[in-house]
Design a protein around this motif. Structure first.
Motif, PDB file in Angstrom:
ATOM      1  N   TYR A 196       0.798  -1.225   0.000  1.00 40.81           N
ATOM      2  CA  TYR A 196       0.000   0.000   0.000  1.00 40.81           C
ATOM      3  C   TYR A 196       0.833   1.279   0.000  1.00 40.81           C
ATOM      4  O   TYR A 196       0.282   2.370   0.136  1.00 40.81           O
ATOM      5  CB  TYR A 196      -0.923   0.009   1.224  1.00 40.81           C
TER       6      TYR A 196
ATOM      7  N   ASN B 194       1.064   3.321  -5.339  1.00 40.56           N
ATOM      8  CA  ASN B 194      -0.351   3.654  -5.528  1.00 40.56           C
ATOM      9  C   ASN B 194      -0.519   5.171  -5.584  1.00 40.56           C
ATOM     10  O   ASN B 194      -1.176   5.775  -4.722  1.00 40.56           O
ATOM     11  CB  ASN B 194      -1.185   3.088  -4.371  1.00 40.56           C
TER      12      ASN B 194
ATOM     13  N   ASN C 144      -3.778   7.396  -4.723  1.00 43.93           N
ATOM     14  CA  ASN C 144      -4.798   6.481  -4.189  1.00 43.93           C
ATOM     15  C   ASN C 144      -4.937   6.713  -2.681  1.00 43.93           C
ATOM     16  O   ASN C 144      -4.139   6.238  -1.879  1.00 43.93           O
ATOM     17  CB  ASN C 144      -4.384   5.031  -4.462  1.00 43.93           C
ATOM     18  N   LYS C 145      -5.979   7.481  -2.307  1.00 43.60           N
ATOM     19  CA  LYS C 145      -6.189   7.816  -0.900  1.00 43.60           C
ATOM     20  C   LYS C 145      -6.488   6.574  -0.054  1.00 43.60           C
ATOM     21  O   LYS C 145      -6.090   6.481   1.106  1.00 43.60           O
ATOM     22  CB  LYS C 145      -7.345   8.822  -0.764  1.00 43.60           C
ATOM     23  N   GLU C 146      -7.231   5.626  -0.640  1.00 45.09           N
ATOM     24  CA  GLU C 146      -7.573   4.408   0.098  1.00 45.09           C
ATOM     25  C   GLU C 146      -6.312   3.628   0.466  1.00 45.09           C
ATOM     26  O   GLU C 146      -6.168   3.145   1.587  1.00 45.09           O
ATOM     27  CB  GLU C 146      -8.507   3.532  -0.731  1.00 45.09           C
ATOM     28  N   ALA C 147      -5.363   3.543  -0.483  1.00 47.36           N
ATOM     29  CA  ALA C 147      -4.111   2.847  -0.210  1.00 47.36           C
ATOM     30  C   ALA C 147      -3.317   3.574   0.867  1.00 47.36           C
ATOM     31  O   ALA C 147      -2.713   2.944   1.744  1.00 47.36           O
ATOM     32  CB  ALA C 147      -3.286   2.741  -1.495  1.00 47.36           C
ATOM     33  N   GLU C 148      -3.341   4.906   0.826  1.00 50.06           N
ATOM     34  CA  GLU C 148      -2.610   5.681   1.828  1.00 50.06           C
ATOM     35  C   GLU C 148      -3.189   5.449   3.226  1.00 50.06           C
ATOM     36  O   GLU C 148      -2.458   5.306   4.208  1.00 50.06           O
ATOM     37  CB  GLU C 148      -2.674   7.169   1.485  1.00 50.06           C
TER      38      GLU C 148
END
Length: 392
Positions: A33, A38, A41-45
């Motif tokens: 992540y 990514n 990619n906020k979700e990955a962060e």
């Protein structure tokens, strides 16, 4: 407020996982992540940060023990969070052999994790600011403690400046790479001594370890990126909490500079006195006063419960000080290990004033064999045991 996930679930390990298993699981998630893999990619962060938080607790034996015992209510046993910022080295200090490179040096570890925490360049190791914690007190009724409750509180706290989005600058163009550390966040000093040439590395004093400087600060926040504002915070209080416990609402403390990690909100529990019950751990104590005839003949009594009423039978010949235990009618255990009991302590009411007629009736009973005290050995021992418990 998003529901926090169990730390073991976050890392995908069992509760009896070894320290090595936890480290391997974290390494895998950190690589999976990482924002470099990514971009945007906020979700990955968020998952990257979530994994770091889980590892921070489970890799520390003391923190892990408190978490296993109290879950997210563990602050009553000492807490997880500190109040200071932490660097990437603090999180990944055990992984130098895995990620390569030296902490804070060029290439390797610094290149992999540098961008996440404040910019590019080969330095890495920039400091991540952490907002300060907020502590409040909250009074709870016994009814709320018995069932658990959702609470809403309004606190005035530091939040990201709405004008600059927490950047501290009037615009993105006003944020420049620090000329002193060249964006690394650290400066290296070289000194000669009798032992030869030595090098020391420390956070850059000009940019405070961020690697960035602001040329034109935001007018609203003065460049700090933070302003004070009220915020309503919603959180769940688990059933069974007790006086002196502290709950932690993670990430709901003061915001941090430079888009860092928010502090936590610590909620100290205060238990309001109840009109009917005394609490002893997870047990409840209720004093029940009965008349002499009811103690002699036995009776049925209605007593209050925290919710509703209970009917209990008083056996004939009940002595004053008798403990009638009703199992499972106490307070739920905060860790989910069943419930306490309700102890009904019977007190036989002895009148202090009698009419002439009442005195005459009592006098008639005085000579009756049944009213002559003849305590058995067990009666004496029971009384002595009660006295010992009282003085302990």
């Amino acid at each position: 407020m998003a529901e926090k996930r169990d730390y073991y679930e976050v890392l995908g390990v069992s509760k009896d996982a070894s320290a090595e298993d936890i480290k391997k699981a974290y390494r895998k998630l950190a690589l999976q992540y990482h924002p470099d893999r990514n971009p945007g990619n906020k979700e990955a962060e968020e998952k990257f940060k979530e994994a770091a938080e889980a590892y921070d607790v489970l890799s520390d034996d003391a923190k892990r023990k408190r978490y296993d015992q109290f879950g997210f209510a563990a602050e009553g046993a000492g807490g997880f969070g500190g109040g200071q910022g932490f660097s990437v080295e603090d999180i990944f200090r055990n992984f130098g052999d895995i990620f390569g490179g030296r902490f804070g040096g060029g290439g390797g570890f610094g290149d992999i994790f540098g961008d996440m925490f404040g910019g590019g360049g080969s330095g890495g190791g920039r400091r991540v600011e952490r907002g300060s914690d907020i502590r409040i007190r909250m009074k709870l009724t016994l009814e709320e403690i018995m069932s658990g409750v959702e609470k809403r509180v309004k606190v005035t706290k530091l939040v990201a400046c709405p004008d600059c989005g927490g950047k501290g600058a009037a615009s993105e163009a006003d944020i420049k790479t620090c000329p002193d550390c060249k964006g690394t966040g650290y400066v290296v000093r070289t000194a000669r001594s009798i032992f030869g040439i030595t090098q020391t590395q420390s956070p850059c004093p000009r940019c405070n370890g961020t690697g960035k400087v602001i040329e034109k600060p935001c007018r609203k926040c003065g460049g700090s990126g933070l302003v004070k504002a009220p915020e309503e915070i919603v959180f769940k209080v688990p059933a069974g909490v007790a006086q002196g416990m502290t709950l932690t609402v993670q990430g709901k403390g003061n915001a941090a500079r430079n888009g860092g990690i928010n502090g936590d909100l610590f909620v100290a529990i205060e238990e309001e006195p109840h009109k009917d019950f005394e609490r002893d751990g997870n047990d409840l104590i209720y004093p029940l006063f009965i008349s002499i005839p009811d103690a002699i003949n036995g009776c049925e009594a209605e007593i209050p419960a925290v919710t509703g009423k209970l009917k209990i039978k008083i056996p004939a010949g009940t002595q004053s000080g008798t403990d009638l235990r009703i199992r499972g009618k106490g307070v739920p255990d905060v860790n989910g290990y069943g419930r306490g009991d309700l102890h009904v302590y019977v007190q036989v009411w002895i009148p202090t004033k009698l009419s002439a007629e009442e005195k005459a009736l009592v006098e008639k009973l005085k000579g009756c064999p049944s009213f002559t005290p003849i305590p058995s050995k067990s009666d004496r021992q029971s009384f002595i045991d009660k006295i010992k418990r009282f003085f302990r």
